[in-house]
Write an enzyme that holds these catalytic residues in place. Structure first.
Site, short mmCIF file in Angstrom:
data_model
loop_
_atom_site.label_atom_id
_atom_site.label_comp_id
_atom_site.label_asym_id
_atom_site.label_seq_id
_atom_site.Cartn_x
_atom_site.Cartn_y
_atom_site.Cartn_z
N LYS A 89 -10.51 9.36 -4.83
CA LYS A 89 -9.58 8.23 -4.93
C LYS A 89 -10.16 7.05 -4.19
O LYS A 89 -10.56 7.16 -3.03
CB LYS A 89 -8.22 8.61 -4.31
CG LYS A 89 -7.14 7.57 -4.56
CD LYS A 89 -6.58 7.73 -5.97
CE LYS A 89 -5.73 6.52 -6.37
NZ LYS A 89 -6.55 5.35 -6.77
N GLN A 110 -13.49 5.64 2.80
CA GLN A 110 -12.33 6.09 2.02
C GLN A 110 -12.01 7.57 2.28
O GLN A 110 -10.85 7.97 2.22
CB GLN A 110 -12.61 5.87 0.53
CG GLN A 110 -11.37 5.83 -0.34
CD GLN A 110 -10.63 4.51 -0.23
OE1 GLN A 110 -11.24 3.45 -0.21
NE2 GLN A 110 -9.32 4.56 -0.17
N LYS A 125 -15.47 5.51 -4.34
CA LYS A 125 -15.44 4.06 -4.49
C LYS A 125 -16.38 3.67 -5.62
O LYS A 125 -17.30 4.43 -5.97
CB LYS A 125 -15.90 3.38 -3.20
CG LYS A 125 -15.36 1.97 -3.02
CD LYS A 125 -13.87 1.95 -2.65
CE LYS A 125 -13.40 0.52 -2.41
NZ LYS A 125 -11.97 0.48 -2.00
N ASP A 165 -9.75 -3.40 -6.31
CA ASP A 165 -10.29 -3.85 -5.03
C ASP A 165 -10.61 -5.33 -5.23
O ASP A 165 -10.04 -5.96 -6.15
CB ASP A 165 -11.55 -3.04 -4.65
CG ASP A 165 -11.97 -3.22 -3.18
OD1 ASP A 165 -11.37 -2.57 -2.33
OD2 ASP A 165 -12.89 -4.01 -2.92
N THR A 208 -0.92 -2.66 0.70
CA THR A 208 -1.95 -2.74 1.73
C THR A 208 -1.57 -3.77 2.79
O THR A 208 -1.66 -3.51 4.00
CB THR A 208 -3.31 -3.10 1.13
OG1 THR A 208 -3.61 -2.19 0.06
CG2 THR A 208 -4.41 -2.99 2.17
N ASN A 239 -4.55 -10.17 -2.49
CA ASN A 239 -3.32 -9.38 -2.35
C ASN A 239 -3.05 -8.98 -0.91
O ASN A 239 -1.91 -9.07 -0.43
CB ASN A 239 -3.40 -8.11 -3.21
CG ASN A 239 -2.88 -8.34 -4.61
OD1 ASN A 239 -2.37 -9.40 -4.93
ND2 ASN A 239 -3.01 -7.33 -5.45
N SER A 382 -1.00 4.20 -3.93
CA SER A 382 -1.67 4.62 -5.16
C SER A 382 -1.39 6.09 -5.45
O SER A 382 -1.16 6.48 -6.60
CB SER A 382 -3.18 4.39 -5.06
OG SER A 382 -3.51 3.04 -5.24
#
Length: 450
Positions: A89, A110, A125, A165, A208, A239, A382
């Site tokens: 993920k 991650q 990623k 991203d 986030t 974002n 997510s």
């Protein structure tokens, strides 16, 4: 410790010229020394040697045609780093700076970020050295379709679930999912960050930024304080930054800066978040346009930045939220923040502080929330989107936001308690790294040498 030193030295030989990746690995492994010294099992099972090597690295060309008929070729990546806790993920980044080192550092981070959420997700990623700025919707669609022509065979709802991203938002996710669906004939949860029209989750876009602010507030509450009344520096205008600023206002704090690739915006009375949203989410304009509406604001172009850091950190404030990109907060920036009375740095971006800056922040013993803990709200939400897809449900914004707040509280408590367990109370870098490592490493041991 020779075990750690030898692992890093070998990594530099086998993965040459990957400085960002080395930086991420060194930061984690050095903080693991207390647990590695007292556990023969981790050395016996060669956990850190296995952990720093991705399970799979996928690199491929991405040919596409622009609106004038010219052919371009970019390089695409997907690093499937570790699946001991669940399917890979992690997001996809479209930016000219993307290379193997950037994607590997992001994928390595991650693993630990996802482990800290307590949810069943591994780390990965991906991305491409493609710049979506200035490209038409048709050009971006053709690029995304070409990118998925290769990637589709490596992803799926129980295998690898990409998200967005930098440079990848709902538009890009839509084009990629459409091509994935066309090639596979499946309508499933192979992506997160989808539109609400076809499987997305409420609060995902905000998660986030909101999560980083929740985490910051938990850090302050641990010292009988809060964000209420605090003046805050924020970097970025995507974002993460936009929704961090929005949540800061909701908690009665005041964001006074944000930034983009062209410069830094400073508004002493507080950033007009609605206008920044309009400029960045709608018109895709430079923050310099903000001054047309707010003449009392100030804009510092990149050419006028200090030689040893970033203009965004040079204003007096109580708290700082790096929400843009890696290594944007330097040692000089950290020293300036502290001398200006800053009591908290909470990372909304991935590895936004240089190693030297982190050392300064830790030595000053201010509240410091490392990215792998503080910005984990996005990937956590997510996974909540994955859960909704799997059960064919859609939760309310309030349901998702409540779960997000609890996840961020659990991450803070886990990192804080682990730091105290190893006699370094308040050191959330050490606490987050050890807590995440222990969960991943124990799962790897139980699953054998794979």
């Amino acid at each position: 410790m020779n075990y750690i030193h030898d692992t890093i030295a070998h990594l530099k030989q086998t993965s040459p010229a990957q400085c960002e990746f080395y930086q991420a690995v060194e930061e984690v492994l050095e903080s693991l020394e207390p647990i590695l010294e007292n556990s023969a099992d981790y050395q016996k099972n060669a956990i850190i040697q296995r952990l720093v090597e991705p399970e799979r690295q996928i690199m491929f060309r991405v040919p596409w045609v622009d609106d004038d008929g010219n052919i371009h070729v970019n390089k695409g990546y997907r690093i499937e780093f570790n699946s001991s806790l669940g399917p890979y993920k992690g997001g996809l980044r479209f930016h000219p700076s993307v290379n193997a080192s950037i994607i590997k550092f992001l994928g390595f981070e991650q693993i630990f970020k996802n482990a800290l959420t307590g949810l069943p997700i591994g780390g990965g990623k991906g991305g491409a050295n493609f710049d979506p700025k200035g490209r038409s919707d048709s050009e971006i669609m053709r690029f995304c379709q070409s990118f998925i022509n290769e990637l589709y065979r490596h992803i799926g709802p129980t295998t690898d679930v990409p998200a967005g991203d930098i440079g990848v938002g709902a538009r890009e996710i839509g084009y990629m999912f459409g091509q994935y669906k066309r090639l596979t004939g499946r309508y499933d949860g192979a992506f997160t960050g989808k539109s609400l029209l076809w499987g997305g989750s409420l609060a995902r876009k905000e998660a986030t930024g909101y999560g980083a602010v929740y985490f910051a507030n938990y850090m302050l509450q641990d010292n009988d304080d809060s964000l209420k009344g605090k003046r805050c520096l924020v970097s970025g205008a995507g974002n993460v930054a936009i929704y961090a600023m929005e949540k800061l206002y909701q908690l009665e704090a005041t964001p006074i800066t944000c930034s983009d690739s062209s410069g830094t915006l400073y508004h002493e009375s507080g950033i007009d978040v609605a206008l920044v949203k309009k400029l960045k989410e709608g018109a895709r304009e430079s923050l310099a346009v903000y001054l047309e509406t707010h003449s009392d604001a100030k804009y510092i172009a990149c050419a006028d930045y200090p030689s040893d850091g970033h203009a965004v950190w040079r204003f007096v404030a109580d708290a700082a939220f790096p929400c843009a990109t890696q290594n944007e907060l330097t040692e000089a920036d950290a020293r300036t923040l502290i001398s200006n009375g800053c009591i908290l740095v909470c990372e909304g971006a991935n590895m936004p502080s240089t190693k030297e800056a982190v050392d300064v922040l830790l030595a000053a013993k201010i509240a410091y929330g490392p990215g792998k803990a503080a910005n984990a709200g996005g990937v956590a939400t997510s996974q909540l989107e994955m859960a909704q897809n799997a059960s064919m449900q859609m939760w309310t914004f309030e349901e998702v936001d409540t779960k997000l707040q609890q996840i961020m509280k659990n991450i803070f408590d886990t990192a804080s308690n682990t730091a105290a367990e190893f006699d370094q109370p308040g050191n959330l870098v050490l606490g987050a790294n050890i807590a995440a490592f222990r969960r991943v490493a124990d799962a790897m041991i139980e699953q054998g040498v794979v």
